[in-house]
Design an enzyme around this catalytic site. Structure first.
Site, mmCIF file in Angstrom:
data_model
loop_
_atom_site.group_PDB
_atom_site.id
_atom_site.type_symbol
_atom_site.label_atom_id
_atom_site.label_comp_id
_atom_site.label_asym_id
_atom_site.label_seq_id
_atom_site.Cartn_x
_atom_site.Cartn_y
_atom_site.Cartn_z
ATOM 1 N N ARG A 164 -6.055 -12.301 -37.582
ATOM 2 C CA ARG A 164 -5.053 -13.375 -38.068
ATOM 3 C C ARG A 164 -5.069 -13.405 -39.530
ATOM 4 O O ARG A 164 -5.166 -14.512 -40.274
ATOM 5 C CB ARG A 164 -5.558 -14.914 -37.707
ATOM 6 C CG ARG A 164 -5.948 -15.061 -36.032
ATOM 7 C CD ARG A 164 -4.601 -14.896 -35.720
ATOM 8 N NE ARG A 164 -4.557 -15.163 -33.963
ATOM 9 C CZ ARG A 164 -4.784 -14.309 -33.178
ATOM 10 N NH1 ARG A 164 -4.743 -12.889 -33.565
ATOM 11 N NH2 ARG A 164 -4.845 -14.434 -32.103
ATOM 12 N N SER A 239 -3.340 -22.767 -31.552
ATOM 13 C CA SER A 239 -4.896 -22.772 -31.871
ATOM 14 C C SER A 239 -5.093 -23.144 -33.386
ATOM 15 O O SER A 239 -4.381 -22.595 -34.515
ATOM 16 C CB SER A 239 -5.374 -21.310 -31.844
ATOM 17 O OG SER A 239 -5.216 -21.009 -30.321
ATOM 18 N N GLU A 335 -7.067 -22.166 -38.812
ATOM 19 C CA GLU A 335 -6.098 -20.979 -38.536
ATOM 20 C C GLU A 335 -4.939 -21.245 -39.259
ATOM 21 O O GLU A 335 -4.246 -20.189 -39.896
ATOM 22 C CB GLU A 335 -5.819 -20.774 -36.948
ATOM 23 C CG GLU A 335 -4.997 -19.451 -36.844
ATOM 24 C CD GLU A 335 -5.139 -18.888 -35.514
ATOM 25 O OE1 GLU A 335 -3.889 -18.793 -34.856
ATOM 26 O OE2 GLU A 335 -5.999 -18.994 -34.711
#
Length: 339
Positions: A164, A239, A335
């Site tokens: 990520r 998420s 995130e």
């Protein structure tokens, strides 16, 4: 006459549906717009490049110059016997691009179907799902450097992709506007199903169903729907927390506190821990702060229940991070990017 940056509510430009205002919004649609932005961007303290807004949490007011990339189009750069090099422009819908490739018989991105957002956001976040990350197929990223007004093509290895993350999140590249991506795809159907094997998806199903790619797409669609809320019904960014990567010592301490901890070994002294499992087992699933709720079906996801504020989101996230750390010794990381 060239239009200037304007006042804009960004509510419909972020999937969490937060009201967020700026007085400096500009849509880049062509190279003339790029040259215009290059000439004026130094008048601003900072810039914020927004794609589909599916991985950002926006403050009530943004002082930065907000740039929306409107370039669109898909084309073949090179075609070989078993592979094809395809370019997609940053303003394209990511999911539409994936489906376009599948329909053309170009494979490799199918596990990333149904991810919201634009093509330009894919390399920034190194998006991933069901055992595949964008970096696996990336050949290069084409970007515009606002500092010198020049185009640059960065090979995948120079993008420093990781979980990520990528170089495009670093301050050094904050003045780069991603224009397009180039991906190497296969003409041979070879599905990646390791994720589904690990999660016992096929215990009651035959692996023969994977002969047809339409079945695979259906599986991915059903899997996402079972875990992820519809962004049209509840604002969310998917998420909200990364699965933390920890050392063996940190892992053993967490296992002492949670004997059923869910984790995967990814290196000699590196383990990925299920953030959703931690949040759930710390008692946060279904909890609410203000107008923001932890999704009852998936503790990784925060939902906008209607008219949520930036502060509501960040306070609930902070409560969760602090509580999980207190109970497990593992610190979660948000995130989406915070602006």
């Amino acid at each position: 006459m060239k239009s200037k940056p304007k006042h804009q509510n960004l509510k419909h430009f972020n999937t969490f549906s937060l009201d967020s205002y700026t007085d400096h919004f500009f849509v880049v649609r062509n190279f003339e717009d790029l040259k215009f932005i290059t000439n004026i961007f130094e008048d601003y303290k900072d810039i914020f490049i927004i794609g589909g807004g599916s991985n950002v949490i926006l403050k009530d007011y943004i002082k930065s110059l907000v740039i929306k990339v409107g370039f669109s189009g898909i084309k073949i750069i090179s075609s070989f016997e078993d592979t094809v090099l395809v370019e997609a422009y940053a303003g394209e819908s990511w999911h539409d691009f994936v489906m376009y490739c599948i329909n053309k018989g170009w494979y490799g991105l199918e596990n990333l179907a149904f991810i919201p957002g634009t093509v330009g956001a894919a390399p920034v976040q190194n998006i991933g799902a069901y055992g595949i990350e964008f970096s696996r197929c990336c050949y290069s990223v084409v970007a515009w450097n606002l500092t010198n007004g020049k185009m640059v093509e960065l090979p995948a290895k120079e993008c420093f992709f990781s979980y990520r993350d990528s170089i495009f999140k670093q301050k050094t590249y904050k003045n780069f506007i991603i224009l397009s991506i180039r991906v190497i795809l296969s003409k041979i159907w070879n599905p990646n199903i390791e994720y589904f094997k690990r999660n016992d998806y096929f215990v009651s199903r035959s692996l023969k169903c994977l002969v047809d790619i339409n079945n695979v797409i259906s599986i991915i669609y059903n899997t996402r729907n079972s875990k992820l809320p519809n962004i049209k019904e509840f604002g969310n960014v998917g998420s909200f927390f990364k699965n933390p990567i920890v050392s063996k010592d940190v892992l053993l301490n967490a296992i002492y506190l949670f004997s059923n901890l869910v984790f995967w070994k990814i290196g000699e002294d590196s383990y990925k821990v299920s953030a959703g499992w931690l949040i759930d087992n710390c008692g946060w699933k279904g909890k609410t702060y203000g107008k923001v709720t932890v999704y009852e079906k998936n503790a990784l996801i925060l939902l906008n229940q209607g008219f949520a504020k930036f502060d509501d989101v960040m306070r609930l996230a902070t409560f969760i991070i602090n509580d999980v750390y207190l109970k497990s010794g593992i610190r979660l990381e948000i995130e989406p990017r915070i602006y």
